[in-house]
Design an enzyme around this catalytic site. Structure first.
Site, PDB file in Angstrom:
ATOM      1  N   ARG A   8     -32.836 -34.596 -81.705  1.00 41.60           N
ATOM      2  CA  ARG A   8     -32.051 -33.567 -81.034  1.00 41.60           C
ATOM      3  C   ARG A   8     -33.068 -32.583 -80.489  1.00 41.60           C
ATOM      4  NH1 ARG A   8     -26.513 -31.592 -81.396  1.00 41.60           N
ATOM      5  NH2 ARG A   8     -26.439 -29.363 -81.012  1.00 41.60           N
ATOM      6  N   HIS A  35     -25.725 -36.056 -73.829  1.00 48.31           N
ATOM      7  CA  HIS A  35     -25.259 -35.787 -75.193  1.00 48.31           C
ATOM      8  C   HIS A  35     -24.278 -36.894 -75.616  1.00 48.31           C
ATOM      9  CE1 HIS A  35     -24.645 -33.743 -78.782  1.00 48.31           C
ATOM     10  NE2 HIS A  35     -24.040 -32.640 -78.391  1.00 48.31           N
ATOM     11  N   GLN A  38     -21.850 -36.775 -78.800  1.00 47.27           N
ATOM     12  CA  GLN A  38     -20.714 -35.847 -78.612  1.00 47.27           C
ATOM     13  C   GLN A  38     -19.562 -36.561 -77.894  1.00 47.27           C
ATOM     14  OE1 GLN A  38     -20.509 -32.340 -79.452  1.00 47.27           O
ATOM     15  NE2 GLN A  38     -18.359 -32.625 -78.907  1.00 47.27           N
ATOM     16  N   ASP A 131     -18.452 -25.654 -71.725  1.00 54.75           N
ATOM     17  CA  ASP A 131     -19.631 -25.563 -72.595  1.00 54.75           C
ATOM     18  C   ASP A 131     -20.277 -24.215 -72.309  1.00 54.75           C
ATOM     19  OD1 ASP A 131     -21.879 -26.158 -74.146  1.00 54.75           O
ATOM     20  OD2 ASP A 131     -22.811 -27.450 -72.634  1.00 54.75           O
ATOM     21  N   ARG A 217     -17.186 -35.234 -84.869  1.00 53.34           N
ATOM     22  CA  ARG A 217     -18.630 -35.457 -84.754  1.00 53.34           C
ATOM     23  C   ARG A 217     -19.132 -36.180 -86.010  1.00 53.34           C
ATOM     24  NH1 ARG A 217     -22.059 -35.685 -81.833  1.00 53.34           N
ATOM     25  NH2 ARG A 217     -23.543 -34.003 -82.084  1.00 53.34           N
TER      26      ARG A 217
HETATM   27  N1  NVA Z   1     -25.202 -27.655 -73.386  1.00 49.82           N
HETATM   28  C1  NVA Z   1     -25.300 -27.255 -74.782  1.00 49.82           C
HETATM   29  C2  NVA Z   1     -24.577 -28.256 -75.630  1.00 49.82           C
HETATM   30  C3  NVA Z   1     -24.464 -27.832 -77.065  1.00 49.82           C
HETATM   31  C4  NVA Z   1     -23.752 -28.863 -77.938  1.00 49.82           C
HETATM   32  C5  NVA Z   1     -26.754 -27.136 -75.171  1.00 49.82           C
HETATM   33  O1  NVA Z   1     -27.545 -28.010 -74.805  1.00 49.82           O
HETATM   34  O2  NVA Z   1     -27.111 -26.169 -75.821  1.00 49.82           O
END
Ligand code: NVA
Length: 230
Positions: A8, A35, A38, A131, A217
């Site tokens: 991550r 992602h 998700q 988001d 999740r």
């Molecule tokens: N676009 C956000 C998603 C968080 C799950 C980030 O990258 O911080």
């Protein structure tokens, strides 16, 4: 030392390099560009709440050229869903990815569309998604520009009211719907705002769906691990 590695972090090329050389499964837990895990939780949540995926219209409000916008476009295109990005043109996904997704749509029957008018985009949506306006790793200096550019795409009750009657709201979290997070408080105070990408009213109304999504999740990542560990 490890049976599997979840990355991550930031650049997509890093997780791909890791996967190339690691001799264990490597899971993409989020990059700047995508992602994917998700997506599994999101699809499960949509299916749980709406009963089906195919033919459903998902509207993504905000920075559609980043991880969430890109991955939702890919996912909807593969699942025969109708994806709409509502944002100013400069926040649309890149052309190369759009072209790839158009190819997926030919097979799945899905569609992808882009609209600078948030209300027109949200019409008859099954799912409204947003988001944060500034993602992890982006510099604080971009907040001002993002607030200016993306405020017309804030998810409000007026937006939810043009969507279908049984439409749901989803958010990958964290959400800046009030000043109770560190960043929400800092940026809210700096720019004189009490909510950003979604109003507190919308977030609270759909919080049961959003927290199902968060719970999913856990179930979906466990399924991915079970399916890929030798
Ligand atoms: N676009 C956000 C998603 C968080 C799950 C980030 O990258 O911080």
């Amino acid at each position: 030392m490890f049976d599997g590695i979840e990355y991550r972090g930031y650049g997509q090329e890093k997780v791909e390099e890791l996967a190339k050389y690691a001799q264990v499964p490597v899971w993409n837990g989020l990059t700047n560009e995508y992602h994917p895990t998700q997506m599994l939780a999101d699809l499960l949540t949509i299916r749980e709440h709406l009963g089906s995926l195919e033919g459903r219209k998902l509207v993504y409000m905000g920075d559609a050229r980043y991880n969430m916008g890109n991955s939702l476009m890919v996912t909807c295109s593969k699942m025969g869903m109708h994806f709409v990005a509502a944002a100013p043109k400069k926040y649309f996904p890149n052309e190369k990815l759009i072209e790839e997704c158009r190819e997926f749509c030919k097979i799945s029957g899905g569609t992808i569309d882009f609209n600078e008018d948030a209300f027109d985009a949200a019409k008859d949506a099954d799912v409204i998604y947003t988001d944060v306006w500034v993602s992890m790793g982006e510099p604080d200096e971009v907040w001002e520009e993002r607030i200016r550019d993306l405020t017309p795409y804030k998810v409000t009750m007026d937006i939810m009211n043009v969507a279908k009657k049984d439409a749901i709201f989803l958010h990958c979290l964290p959400a800046f719907h009030d000043l109770k997070t560190e960043i929400g408080k800092e940026m809210g105070e700096k720019f004189g705002l009490s909510e950003m990408e979604v109003t507190d009213e919308v977030f609270e109304k759909y919080s049961d769906v959003v927290f199902d999504e968060a719970e999913n999740r856990m179930h979906t990542i466990k399924a991915v691990m079970a399916a890929t560990l030798g």
